[in-house]
Scaffold this motif. Structure first.
Motif, PDB file in Angstrom:
ATOM      1  N   ASN A 143      36.008 -14.508 -55.290  1.00 19.92           N
ATOM      2  CA  ASN A 143      36.792 -14.362 -54.038  1.00 19.92           C
ATOM      3  C   ASN A 143      37.996 -15.445 -53.910  1.00 19.92           C
ATOM      4  O   ASN A 143      39.007 -15.117 -53.514  1.00 19.92           O
ATOM      5  CB  ASN A 143      35.986 -14.270 -52.983  1.00 19.92           C
ATOM      6  CG  ASN A 143      34.970 -13.255 -52.890  1.00 19.92           C
ATOM      7  OD1 ASN A 143      35.367 -12.250 -53.273  1.00 19.92           O
ATOM      8  ND2 ASN A 143      33.985 -13.426 -52.263  1.00 19.92           N
ATOM      9  N   GLN A 144      37.597 -16.722 -54.341  1.00 22.67           N
ATOM     10  CA  GLN A 144      38.700 -17.713 -54.047  1.00 22.67           C
ATOM     11  C   GLN A 144      38.742 -18.300 -55.480  1.00 22.67           C
ATOM     12  O   GLN A 144      37.671 -18.550 -56.136  1.00 22.67           O
ATOM     13  CB  GLN A 144      38.207 -18.661 -52.903  1.00 22.67           C
ATOM     14  CG  GLN A 144      38.890 -19.770 -52.718  1.00 22.67           C
ATOM     15  CD  GLN A 144      40.546 -19.600 -52.374  1.00 22.67           C
ATOM     16  OE1 GLN A 144      40.823 -18.241 -52.252  1.00 22.67           O
ATOM     17  NE2 GLN A 144      41.333 -20.542 -52.374  1.00 22.67           N
ATOM     18  N   TYR A 145      39.893 -18.704 -55.923  1.00 25.81           N
ATOM     19  CA  TYR A 145      40.273 -19.400 -57.181  1.00 25.81           C
ATOM     20  C   TYR A 145      41.394 -20.253 -56.998  1.00 25.81           C
ATOM     21  O   TYR A 145      42.350 -19.664 -56.485  1.00 25.81           O
ATOM     22  CB  TYR A 145      39.897 -18.687 -58.448  1.00 25.81           C
ATOM     23  CG  TYR A 145      40.772 -17.417 -58.450  1.00 25.81           C
ATOM     24  CD1 TYR A 145      41.962 -17.617 -59.152  1.00 25.81           C
ATOM     25  CD2 TYR A 145      40.435 -16.205 -58.041  1.00 25.81           C
ATOM     26  CE1 TYR A 145      42.882 -16.336 -59.046  1.00 25.81           C
ATOM     27  CE2 TYR A 145      41.094 -15.052 -57.887  1.00 25.81           C
ATOM     28  CZ  TYR A 145      42.464 -15.330 -58.459  1.00 25.81           C
ATOM     29  OH  TYR A 145      43.207 -14.172 -58.582  1.00 25.81           O
ATOM     30  N   GLY A 167      45.492  -9.498 -54.631  1.00 26.05           N
ATOM     31  CA  GLY A 167      45.429 -10.471 -53.430  1.00 26.05           C
ATOM     32  C   GLY A 167      45.565 -11.758 -53.387  1.00 26.05           C
ATOM     33  O   GLY A 167      45.513 -12.833 -52.612  1.00 26.05           O
ATOM     34  N   ALA A 168      46.213 -12.205 -54.667  1.00 31.36           N
ATOM     35  CA  ALA A 168      46.475 -13.630 -54.991  1.00 31.36           C
ATOM     36  C   ALA A 168      47.950 -13.945 -54.549  1.00 31.36           C
ATOM     37  O   ALA A 168      48.679 -13.236 -54.318  1.00 31.36           O
ATOM     38  CB  ALA A 168      46.365 -14.041 -56.280  1.00 31.36           C
ATOM     39  N   GLN A 181      47.799 -24.818 -47.077  1.00 32.60           N
ATOM     40  CA  GLN A 181      46.239 -24.621 -47.223  1.00 32.60           C
ATOM     41  C   GLN A 181      46.182 -23.307 -47.940  1.00 32.60           C
ATOM     42  O   GLN A 181      46.863 -22.200 -47.635  1.00 32.60           O
ATOM     43  CB  GLN A 181      45.963 -24.502 -45.710  1.00 32.60           C
ATOM     44  CG  GLN A 181      45.277 -25.754 -45.233  1.00 32.60           C
ATOM     45  CD  GLN A 181      44.235 -25.417 -44.203  1.00 32.60           C
ATOM     46  OE1 GLN A 181      44.496 -24.502 -43.257  1.00 32.60           O
ATOM     47  NE2 GLN A 181      43.064 -25.829 -44.276  1.00 32.60           N
ATOM     48  N   ALA A 182      45.412 -23.226 -48.970  1.00 30.96           N
ATOM     49  CA  ALA A 182      44.994 -22.174 -49.890  1.00 30.96           C
ATOM     50  C   ALA A 182      44.042 -21.307 -49.207  1.00 30.96           C
ATOM     51  O   ALA A 182      42.883 -21.810 -49.086  1.00 30.96           O
ATOM     52  CB  ALA A 182      44.687 -22.525 -51.125  1.00 30.96           C
ATOM     53  N   LEU A 183      44.444 -20.156 -48.617  1.00 31.59           N
ATOM     54  CA  LEU A 183      43.731 -19.318 -47.809  1.00 31.59           C
ATOM     55  C   LEU A 183      43.173 -18.187 -48.654  1.00 31.59           C
ATOM     56  O   LEU A 183      42.412 -17.188 -48.253  1.00 31.59           O
ATOM     57  CB  LEU A 183      44.448 -18.912 -46.555  1.00 31.59           C
ATOM     58  CG  LEU A 183      44.610 -20.158 -45.590  1.00 31.59           C
ATOM     59  CD1 LEU A 183      45.505 -19.541 -44.315  1.00 31.59           C
ATOM     60  CD2 LEU A 183      43.363 -20.630 -45.001  1.00 31.59           C
ATOM     61  N   ALA A 184      43.747 -17.899 -49.646  1.00 22.68           N
ATOM     62  CA  ALA A 184      43.744 -16.613 -50.667  1.00 22.68           C
ATOM     63  C   ALA A 184      43.488 -17.409 -52.088  1.00 22.68           C
ATOM     64  O   ALA A 184      44.170 -18.600 -52.548  1.00 22.68           O
ATOM     65  CB  ALA A 184      44.506 -15.811 -50.497  1.00 22.68           C
TER      66      ALA A 184
END
Lengths: 258, 258
Positions: B108-110, B183-184, B201-204
């Motif tokens: 989901n997050q990377y 979605g990235a 801020q990385a929200l995705a």
């Protein structure tokens, strides 16, 4: 201004000068961006040569003073009459000074990098560029055991060398002991250290020592280190390039916002 | 295991292979630490030569399979019969795969780095070493416009290349659009950007794009970037070495403890 003040100001200026000699090294140094030239020195015995014309043309574009000397006088400026090829140049390095000067007026809290046996000019140049960009207080560069500032280093620094706070010392261990006597803590970076950088809190002025590309921090420095720190690594990677380690140390406050 | 599973496993293994050819490049690659050799390929028309003996000796020490081929068959393996000099080697890169494979099973997050016109093999090698050590999800390496993995890159990576998660793509802009569709967010790094890395801020899932050493991020990538970020620099320094920028991005979570 009294004599003593004038002397101090002149000393401060001359302390910032770095002399480079030899035809190709001088030309290559002068071709780098950001260069600041104080004086170009030529032997009056030089026969005319295209490379000398190129060097003089650059010096003229920079409005630098051009001085002619006897071969013998030039060798006193270059300090290497055998290899100066009748050419030397004094470059102005804005942030270049003796570490003792820094210590005299050091703030209560600061961080420095110290280089212990960094022999690769590419690495040295990258470190000076990174330190200049990071805004940390400076880098402690010993005359013994490290690559010295030459055209390769100037090139690798992309000219940032001229803006980098560089603190000169002769012997690193002796200088570090003087910093410790003034209240600073010395941290050696090592991939074998138990404590990770993230766990370390700098409560006093701190000097992070980066060791040789192959052998790490020297035993003389190791013996006087207050802390040994590692940067945690994934995937079984054993070490980072020393310029990469330098950048992580120098920029960690910007990245953490601390 | 059914046929399809077996096919998938074999495909996955062969996807990790990188073929290097030419006598000196192969020898230099094999001399690097951490190397993993799948097969050494030799033309049966090779006349005996010291460099071939050295290559074979290293392959034997690694218990690698040694295969002999006709010149023509070897040129199908090297894909460059004119320059393979009768030698090719398949290296196993543990983390080397097509980016589409990564996308299929992406968490989901990377965070990824993407290389947009990194042409200097030293920089590429240092980036791969740093990415491997940092533990971030990987580096997106396009076939077009970047230096490709060769002995210089292997050397500059100090062998860490064999442990680095490298996601292959042909064209970077096309691959980034596929990541965006999944979605990235794409962030271009530029010293002229208004937003600083610390403010982001990385929200995705986030892909940080590093541009060419001289020209920066390409216009094709610039056009599709969701954010443009800069790393704040002191002393009027205009830019950082791209491998230094890569390290600050890749390690920022370790340093911040986030």
């Amino acid at each position: 201004m009294n004599d003593s003040e004038e002397y101090q100001q002149r000393k401060q200026f001359y302390d910032q000068l770095l002399t480079i000699y030899g035809r190709k090294p001088v030309l290559e140094a002068l071709q780098q961006p950001g260069i600041q030239i104080h004086r170009l020195h030529l032997a009056d015995s030089n026969k005319s040569a295209a490379i000398l014309d190129d060097i003089v043309a650059i010096a003229q574009r920079h409005n630098a003073e051009i001085c002619y000397h006897s071969k013998q006088a030039l060798s006193r400026i270059s300090r290497n009459g055998k290899q100066d090829q009748g050419v030397a140049v004094d470059l102005v390095l804005g942030g270049y000074r003796a570490y003792e000067d820094f210590l005299k007026t050091a703030p209560n809290q600061y961080e420095l990098l110290a280089l212990d046996g960094i022999t690769n000019p590419q690495n040295l140049g990258m470190i000076l560029r990174t330190v200049a960009a990071s805004g940390i207080a400076g880098v402690l560069l010993p005359k013994k055991g490290c690559a010295q500032i030459d055209p390769l280093v100037i090139k690798a620094s992309a000219g940032a060398l001229f803006r980098c706070p560089i603190l000169r010392c002769d012997d690193l261990a002796a200088a570090l002991q003087n910093f410790q006597a003034a209240g600073a803590k010395v941290c050696g970076l090592s991939s074998h250290a138990r404590q990770s950088l993230g766990e370390f809190q700098a409560l006093a002025p701190t000097i992070f020592v980066l060791g040789n590309e192959t052998h790490g921090v020297s035993s003389a420095v190791q013996a006087l280190a207050d802390h040994n720190l590692r940067i945690p690594m994934a995937n079984g990677v054993e070490s980072l390039n020393v310029a990469i380690t330098a950048s992580l140390l120098a920029f960690r406050h910007q990245l953490t916002g601390a």
